[in-house]
Write a protein that holds these residues in place. Structure first.
Motif, mmCIF file in Angstrom:
data_model
loop_
_atom_site.group_PDB
_atom_site.id
_atom_site.type_symbol
_atom_site.label_atom_id
_atom_site.label_comp_id
_atom_site.label_asym_id
_atom_site.label_seq_id
_atom_site.Cartn_x
_atom_site.Cartn_y
_atom_site.Cartn_z
ATOM 1 N N TRP A 66 29.108 22.441 48.634
ATOM 2 C CA TRP A 66 28.364 22.595 47.251
ATOM 3 C C TRP A 66 29.361 23.502 46.471
ATOM 4 O O TRP A 66 29.381 23.780 45.066
ATOM 5 C CB TRP A 66 27.280 23.565 47.509
ATOM 6 N N ARG A 67 30.483 23.970 46.938
ATOM 7 C CA ARG A 67 31.463 24.947 46.342
ATOM 8 C C ARG A 67 32.933 24.488 46.730
ATOM 9 O O ARG A 67 32.882 24.382 47.798
ATOM 10 C CB ARG A 67 31.258 26.065 46.413
ATOM 11 N N TRP A 68 34.035 24.646 45.874
ATOM 12 C CA TRP A 68 35.365 24.553 46.369
ATOM 13 C C TRP A 68 36.319 25.511 45.612
ATOM 14 O O TRP A 68 35.611 26.284 44.672
ATOM 15 C CB TRP A 68 35.837 23.137 45.491
ATOM 16 N N GLU A 69 37.166 26.118 46.614
ATOM 17 C CA GLU A 69 37.984 27.004 45.818
ATOM 18 C C GLU A 69 39.462 26.773 46.034
ATOM 19 O O GLU A 69 39.760 25.949 46.878
ATOM 20 C CB GLU A 69 37.826 28.359 46.679
ATOM 21 N N GLY A 70 40.210 27.433 45.151
ATOM 22 C CA GLY A 70 41.717 27.038 45.389
ATOM 23 C C GLY A 70 42.632 27.906 44.415
ATOM 24 O O GLY A 70 42.142 29.119 43.973
ATOM 25 N N ARG A 71 43.584 27.813 44.443
ATOM 26 C CA ARG A 71 44.856 28.263 43.538
ATOM 27 C C ARG A 71 45.341 27.288 42.733
ATOM 28 O O ARG A 71 45.967 26.164 43.192
ATOM 29 C CB ARG A 71 45.404 29.306 44.508
ATOM 30 N N CYS A 72 45.791 27.762 41.545
ATOM 31 C CA CYS A 72 46.775 26.939 40.600
ATOM 32 C C CYS A 72 47.939 27.835 39.916
ATOM 33 O O CYS A 72 47.713 28.990 39.619
ATOM 34 C CB CYS A 72 45.786 26.327 39.386
ATOM 35 N N ASN A 73 49.332 27.242 40.212
ATOM 36 C CA ASN A 73 50.289 27.765 39.500
ATOM 37 C C ASN A 73 50.406 26.810 38.179
ATOM 38 O O ASN A 73 50.620 25.835 38.360
ATOM 39 C CB ASN A 73 51.616 27.708 40.269
ATOM 40 N N VAL A 74 50.261 27.709 37.087
ATOM 41 C CA VAL A 74 50.545 26.980 35.873
ATOM 42 C C VAL A 74 51.989 27.486 35.234
ATOM 43 O O VAL A 74 52.105 28.742 34.998
ATOM 44 C CB VAL A 74 49.442 27.270 34.857
ATOM 45 N N TYR A 75 52.832 26.485 35.161
ATOM 46 C CA TYR A 75 54.140 26.857 34.734
ATOM 47 C C TYR A 75 54.283 26.537 33.275
ATOM 48 O O TYR A 75 55.276 27.426 32.608
ATOM 49 C CB TYR A 75 55.200 25.874 35.281
ATOM 50 N N ALA A 102 49.692 32.914 40.923
ATOM 51 C CA ALA A 102 48.761 31.800 40.881
ATOM 52 C C ALA A 102 47.469 32.363 40.364
ATOM 53 O O ALA A 102 47.081 33.577 40.592
ATOM 54 C CB ALA A 102 48.470 31.112 42.383
ATOM 55 N N TRP A 103 46.707 31.347 39.798
ATOM 56 C CA TRP A 103 45.339 31.677 39.332
ATOM 57 C C TRP A 103 44.210 31.220 40.477
ATOM 58 O O TRP A 103 44.393 30.511 41.116
ATOM 59 C CB TRP A 103 44.801 30.794 38.071
ATOM 60 N N ALA A 104 43.272 31.985 40.651
ATOM 61 C CA ALA A 104 42.332 31.702 41.482
ATOM 62 C C ALA A 104 41.322 30.841 40.609
ATOM 63 O O ALA A 104 40.841 31.152 39.521
ATOM 64 C CB ALA A 104 41.384 32.769 42.091
ATOM 65 N N VAL A 105 41.008 29.444 41.287
ATOM 66 C CA VAL A 105 40.057 28.587 40.757
ATOM 67 C C VAL A 105 38.988 28.135 41.831
ATOM 68 O O VAL A 105 39.163 28.419 42.822
ATOM 69 C CB VAL A 105 40.835 27.436 40.036
#
Length: 123
Positions: A66-75, A102-105
């Motif tokens: 029901w939920r996902w978590e991740g991280r994103c590096n935005v250049y 990195a951002w937590a998403v």
């Protein structure tokens, strides 16, 4: 005096309504409409949890159904996620910009499961 105050309040109310109307109808920049998006569908390929482009790299680190978590590096530019749910609903994350860390998403589908995530980018 009372009439002047009423006119000032009415004028302010109209100005505030007009300003809120402009905010509510604003559109994305033209680049956002044509920017490439990447989609993640859980379990469709071996590396389904990683999405990368020249401007960003995102990894889904947890899948709870029901939920996902991740991280994103935005250049460069800005990125947001759109999470689609099995019940037909969706949720849209806030735009995040370039930075060294990195951002937590994440995305949620309360009472349902998530079926795909779109990573939407614009310059």
């Amino acid at each position: 005096m009372r009439g002047r105050i009423a006119r000032k309040i009415a004028t302010f109310g109209l100005a505030a309504t007009a300003a809120l109307g402009v905010l509510g109808t604003s559109t994305l920049p033209a680049a956002a409409a044509t920017a490439p998006s990447r989609t993640v569908d859980p379990g469709t390929t071996e590396d389904w949890n990683t999405v990368a482009a020249d401007a960003y790299r995102c990894v889904i680190t947890a899948n709870y159904g029901w939920r996902w978590e991740g991280r994103c590096n935005v250049y460069s530019g800005r990125l947001r996620t759109i999470t689609y749910c099995a019940d037909g609903s969706h949720s849209t994350g806030l735009w995040i910009g370039a930075r060294p860390e990195a951002w937590a998403v994440w995305g949620n589908c309360p009472g349902s499961r998530w079926t795909r995530v779109v990573f939407q980018w614009h310059s």
